[in-house]
Scaffold this motif. Structure first.
Motif, PDB file in Angstrom:
ATOM      1  N   TYR A 163       0.814  -1.215   0.000  1.00 48.28           N
ATOM      2  CA  TYR A 163       0.000   0.000   0.000  1.00 48.28           C
ATOM      3  C   TYR A 163       0.847   1.265   0.000  1.00 48.28           C
ATOM      4  CZ  TYR A 163      -3.037  -3.771   1.145  1.00 48.28           C
ATOM      5  OH  TYR A 163      -3.683  -4.975   1.119  1.00 48.28           O
ATOM      6  N   LEU A 164       2.061   1.148  -0.494  1.00 46.05           N
ATOM      7  CA  LEU A 164       2.921   2.299  -0.740  1.00 46.05           C
ATOM      8  C   LEU A 164       2.716   2.756  -2.172  1.00 46.05           C
ATOM      9  CD1 LEU A 164       6.215   0.909   0.857  1.00 46.05           C
ATOM     10  CD2 LEU A 164       4.559   2.407   1.949  1.00 46.05           C
ATOM     11  N   SER A 165       3.084   3.993  -2.461  1.00 43.18           N
ATOM     12  CA  SER A 165       3.093   4.426  -3.854  1.00 43.18           C
ATOM     13  C   SER A 165       4.336   3.848  -4.528  1.00 43.18           C
ATOM     14  CB  SER A 165       3.109   5.948  -3.937  1.00 43.18           C
ATOM     15  OG  SER A 165       4.366   6.452  -3.484  1.00 43.18           O
ATOM     16  N   SER A 166       4.349   3.839  -5.850  1.00 42.58           N
ATOM     17  CA  SER A 166       5.512   3.307  -6.574  1.00 42.58           C
ATOM     18  C   SER A 166       6.770   4.112  -6.254  1.00 42.58           C
ATOM     19  CB  SER A 166       5.241   3.301  -8.079  1.00 42.58           C
ATOM     20  OG  SER A 166       4.877   4.588  -8.517  1.00 42.58           O
ATOM     21  N   LYS A 167       6.604   5.419  -6.074  1.00 44.98           N
ATOM     22  CA  LYS A 167       7.761   6.264  -5.738  1.00 44.98           C
ATOM     23  C   LYS A 167       8.292   5.918  -4.345  1.00 44.98           C
ATOM     24  CE  LYS A 167       7.706  10.535  -7.032  1.00 44.98           C
ATOM     25  NZ  LYS A 167       7.401  11.990  -7.133  1.00 44.98           N
ATOM     26  N   GLU A 168       7.379   5.717  -3.403  1.00 45.24           N
ATOM     27  CA  GLU A 168       7.799   5.351  -2.044  1.00 45.24           C
ATOM     28  C   GLU A 168       8.509   4.008  -2.037  1.00 45.24           C
ATOM     29  OE1 GLU A 168       4.171   7.641   0.349  1.00 45.24           O
ATOM     30  OE2 GLU A 168       3.991   5.536  -0.218  1.00 45.24           O
ATOM     31  N   PHE A 169       7.991   3.057  -2.802  1.00 45.52           N
ATOM     32  CA  PHE A 169       8.648   1.758  -2.873  1.00 45.52           C
ATOM     33  C   PHE A 169      10.044   1.887  -3.458  1.00 45.52           C
ATOM     34  CE2 PHE A 169       9.770  -1.946  -5.480  1.00 45.52           C
ATOM     35  CZ  PHE A 169       9.878  -2.902  -4.491  1.00 45.52           C
ATOM     36  N   SER A 170      10.168   2.670  -4.535  1.00 40.04           N
ATOM     37  CA  SER A 170      11.456   2.798  -5.223  1.00 40.04           C
ATOM     38  C   SER A 170      12.515   3.446  -4.344  1.00 40.04           C
ATOM     39  CB  SER A 170      11.266   3.605  -6.510  1.00 40.04           C
ATOM     40  OG  SER A 170      12.495   3.761  -7.182  1.00 40.04           O
ATOM     41  N   TYR A 171      12.125   4.521  -3.650  1.00 43.13           N
ATOM     42  CA  TYR A 171      13.124   5.292  -2.909  1.00 43.13           C
ATOM     43  C   TYR A 171      13.257   4.900  -1.436  1.00 43.13           C
ATOM     44  CZ  TYR A 171      13.403   8.393  -6.930  1.00 43.13           C
ATOM     45  OH  TYR A 171      13.594   8.898  -8.190  1.00 43.13           O
TER      46      TYR A 171
ATOM     47  N   ASN B  49      -6.605  -8.883  -5.086  1.00 44.81           N
ATOM     48  CA  ASN B  49      -6.271  -8.384  -3.753  1.00 44.81           C
ATOM     49  C   ASN B  49      -5.370  -7.147  -3.809  1.00 44.81           C
ATOM     50  OD1 ASN B  49      -4.007  -9.589  -4.712  1.00 44.81           O
ATOM     51  ND2 ASN B  49      -3.793 -11.076  -3.050  1.00 44.81           N
ATOM     52  N   LYS B  50      -5.344  -6.453  -4.919  1.00 39.58           N
ATOM     53  CA  LYS B  50      -4.578  -5.210  -5.010  1.00 39.58           C
ATOM     54  C   LYS B  50      -5.474  -4.061  -4.556  1.00 39.58           C
ATOM     55  CE  LYS B  50      -1.162  -7.232  -7.199  1.00 39.58           C
ATOM     56  NZ  LYS B  50      -1.763  -8.452  -7.672  1.00 39.58           N
ATOM     57  N   PHE B  51      -4.930  -3.146  -3.781  1.00 36.62           N
ATOM     58  CA  PHE B  51      -5.725  -2.054  -3.261  1.00 36.62           C
ATOM     59  C   PHE B  51      -5.101  -0.722  -3.660  1.00 36.62           C
ATOM     60  CE2 PHE B  51      -8.508  -4.519  -0.660  1.00 36.62           C
ATOM     61  CZ  PHE B  51      -7.779  -5.666  -0.423  1.00 36.62           C
ATOM     62  N   ALA B  52      -5.961   0.284  -3.820  1.00 36.18           N
ATOM     63  CA  ALA B  52      -5.487   1.612  -4.197  1.00 36.18           C
ATOM     64  C   ALA B  52      -4.757   2.256  -3.023  1.00 36.18           C
ATOM     65  CB  ALA B  52      -6.669   2.471  -4.609  1.00 36.18           C
ATOM     66  N   HIS B  53      -3.899   3.207  -3.337  1.00 40.14           N
ATOM     67  CA  HIS B  53      -3.121   3.906  -2.321  1.00 40.14           C
ATOM     68  C   HIS B  53      -3.793   5.245  -2.037  1.00 40.14           C
ATOM     69  CE1 HIS B  53      -0.151   0.887  -3.245  1.00 40.14           C
ATOM     70  NE2 HIS B  53      -0.160   1.285  -4.491  1.00 40.14           N
ATOM     71  N   MET B  54      -4.472   5.357  -0.923  1.00 38.74           N
ATOM     72  CA  MET B  54      -5.169   6.598  -0.598  1.00 38.74           C
ATOM     73  C   MET B  54      -4.216   7.780  -0.530  1.00 38.74           C
ATOM     74  SD  MET B  54      -8.394   6.074  -0.389  1.00 38.74           S
ATOM     75  CE  MET B  54      -8.892   7.577   0.439  1.00 38.74           C
ATOM     76  N   ASN B  55      -2.986   7.539  -0.057  1.00 40.61           N
ATOM     77  CA  ASN B  55      -2.046   8.636   0.107  1.00 40.61           C
ATOM     78  C   ASN B  55      -1.396   9.064  -1.202  1.00 40.61           C
ATOM     79  OD1 ASN B  55      -0.734   6.119   0.111  1.00 40.61           O
ATOM     80  ND2 ASN B  55       1.084   6.996   1.052  1.00 40.61           N
ATOM     81  N   GLU B  56      -1.723   8.392  -2.310  1.00 45.29           N
ATOM     82  CA  GLU B  56      -1.126   8.745  -3.586  1.00 45.29           C
ATOM     83  C   GLU B  56      -1.923   9.849  -4.293  1.00 45.29           C
ATOM     84  OE1 GLU B  56       0.558   6.373  -7.529  1.00 45.29           O
ATOM     85  OE2 GLU B  56      -0.498   5.310  -5.942  1.00 45.29           O
ATOM     86  N   TYR B  57      -3.143  10.116  -3.828  1.00 46.85           N
ATOM     87  CA  TYR B  57      -4.025  11.052  -4.499  1.00 46.85           C
ATOM     88  C   TYR B  57      -4.506  12.137  -3.554  1.00 46.85           C
ATOM     89  CZ  TYR B  57      -4.320   7.278  -7.907  1.00 46.85           C
ATOM     90  OH  TYR B  57      -4.012   6.308  -8.808  1.00 46.85           O
ATOM     91  N   LYS B  58      -4.905  13.253  -4.152  1.00 49.53           N
ATOM     92  CA  LYS B  58      -5.646  14.283  -3.448  1.00 49.53           C
ATOM     93  C   LYS B  58      -6.934  14.513  -4.224  1.00 49.53           C
ATOM     94  CE  LYS B  58      -1.727  16.689  -1.348  1.00 49.53           C
ATOM     95  NZ  LYS B  58      -1.011  17.981  -1.216  1.00 49.53           N
ATOM     96  N   PHE B  59      -7.983  14.907  -3.513  1.00 46.86           N
ATOM     97  CA  PHE B  59      -9.277  15.086  -4.148  1.00 46.86           C
ATOM     98  C   PHE B  59      -9.818  16.477  -3.847  1.00 46.86           C
ATOM     99  CE2 PHE B  59      -8.671  10.610  -3.695  1.00 46.86           C
ATOM    100  CZ  PHE B  59      -9.209  10.066  -4.849  1.00 46.86           C
TER     101      PHE B  59
END
Length: 409
Positions: free
Chosen positions: A202-210, A279-289
């Protein structure tokens, strides 16, 4: 001595052991963590069965609790835990470090431990401003990060777990680039009981990478390969047992301003936008609304819709049908316009017009006879879109719906 042995299992064990060693009645018992003043209060309770609460402050109550636990005075331990939580919770929150230190000294102070864990779960920002995460015991750390309702973003949890691990290995330099294989092995042993509760999916791709990839040697190979596949290809199916996402209630309320969307619906929509499966879930912290339009606030005219929504990309329309549990709507990755045109995908996907509202195919239809008048044609039918989303095709009115237009950023 008979009274002491009868009232305190700890003293009974100690005095009995000393009696076997010598025949004298003089016994020296060392209790270095209990002050003479606190021990005197506990002795009065042991002999008289009464503990005066009037003249004691909360600090002393906690010290008496710790002494009672050491001496195995279970009745007093149970009473003081309940009394402190019911009457002195504000003081313990303000002096959380000392409270947490007392609670973690024993496996017997379960109510106080739960109190401390709940404080950390519900208000982590407030607690960790004054309390160092690294001071937690391993047991306290695990009881915290395993909670589904922990109100922290997953990247914050991972960073704090690393911080805790570094505190247990003070000779390690924080930068993993400098670590040897032995350093990674030591850190992996330190974190072995904590890592299963970090929800890396449940991390963003950027968070996972860095933030995660530099520490890949801490993770087992199967988990790391699954994570790598997931972030490179969101449609890949993981063989790893993925824990469900945390219930970040407060952040969802802050991120999404809607009368229709709750945390569950928001997660479902993000899954859809991310094109995730199983079982993949969206990352709430990856978006702003951002709420662009609300029918009850801004009205139901095409003119107001185009004023507020034209030129905006990535919008989600939610329409709740009153008197039912039904929510219909659509996602538009393109901009809304006032021009009289169709936007084609495989078939007609969107219909633009200055008298239209959000108009998806000829399936979700919202338009008015004039741009300044309220919508007088609102209905659903299965037409261009592949799947039927509503069995009923009756016409709706502005009085029978609630509508929000949300911008995803």
């Amino acid at each position: 001595m008979n009274i002491l042995c009868y009232r305190s299992p700890y003293l009974r064990r100690t005095l009995t052991s000393n009696k076997k060693k010598n025949d004298t009645f003089l016994v020296h018992i060392k209790l270095p963590n209990i002050s003479p003043e606190i021990f005197q209060i506990v002795l009065e309770y042991i002999y008289g069965g009464i503990l005066s609460l009037d003249d004691q402050d909360t600090l002393n109550f906690l010290k008496i609790l710790a002494a009672a636990d050491k001496l195995c005075l279970q009745e007093l331990v149970n009473y003081l835990q309940k009394y402190l939580i019911e009457n002195n919770s504000d003081w313990m929150e303000q002096h959380f470090e000392f409270t947490q230190q007392i609670s973690s000294q024993s496996n017997n102070l379960l109510e106080l431990q739960e109190f401390c864990t709940n404080l950390m779960v519900q208000s982590p920002e407030k607690i960790f401003k004054s309390f160092d995460f690294a001071l937690l015991s391993e047991k306290s750390l695990i009881s915290l990060i395993k909670r589904d309702d922990l109100q922290m973003q997953e990247i914050e949890i991972w960073e704090n777990v690393l911080k805790w691990g570094l505190a247990q290995n003070p000779t390690l330099i924080p930068d993993p680039i400098t670590w040897t294989d032995d350093d990674f092995k030591n850190m992996k042993v330190t974190l072995q009981n904590c890592l299963p509760f970090v929800r890396f999916f449940y991390l963003s791709s950027k968070e996972f990478s860095y933030k995660v990839r530099p520490y890949q040697k801490l993770l087992n190979n199967e988990l790391y390969e699954d994570l790598l596949n997931y972030y490179l290809d969101p449609d890949s199916v993981s063989t790893y047992n993925i824990i469900r996402p945390r219930k970040i209630l407060s952040s969802t309320a802050q991120i999404i301003d809607s009368q229709i969307v709750n945390a569950s619906i928001a997660s479902t929509i993000l899954n859809w936008i991310n094109k995730t499966v199983d079982n993949k879930f969206a990352h709430m912290n990856e978006y702003k609304f951002e709420l662009l339009l609300r029918g009850s606030r801004d009205g139901f005219t095409p003119k107001k819709f185009h004023e507020l929504c034209d030129g905006k990309y990535n919008t989600v329309t939610f329409i709740k049908i009153k008197g039912t549990e039904e929510i219909i709507g659509g996602y538009n990755p393109l901009t809304w316009e006032s021009s009289d045109t169709w936007v084609k995908n495989t078939k007609y996907a969107l219909n633009y017009s200055r008298t239209n509202g959000p108009f998806f195919g000829s399936d979700i239809i919202i338009y008015s006879s004039h741009e300044l008048k309220d919508y007088n044609n609102i209905w659903y039918r299965k037409y261009y879109y592949e799947k039927e989303i509503r069995a009923t095709t009756n016409k709706l009115s502005i009085n029978s719906i609630v509508m929000d237009m949300i911008l995803r950023m």
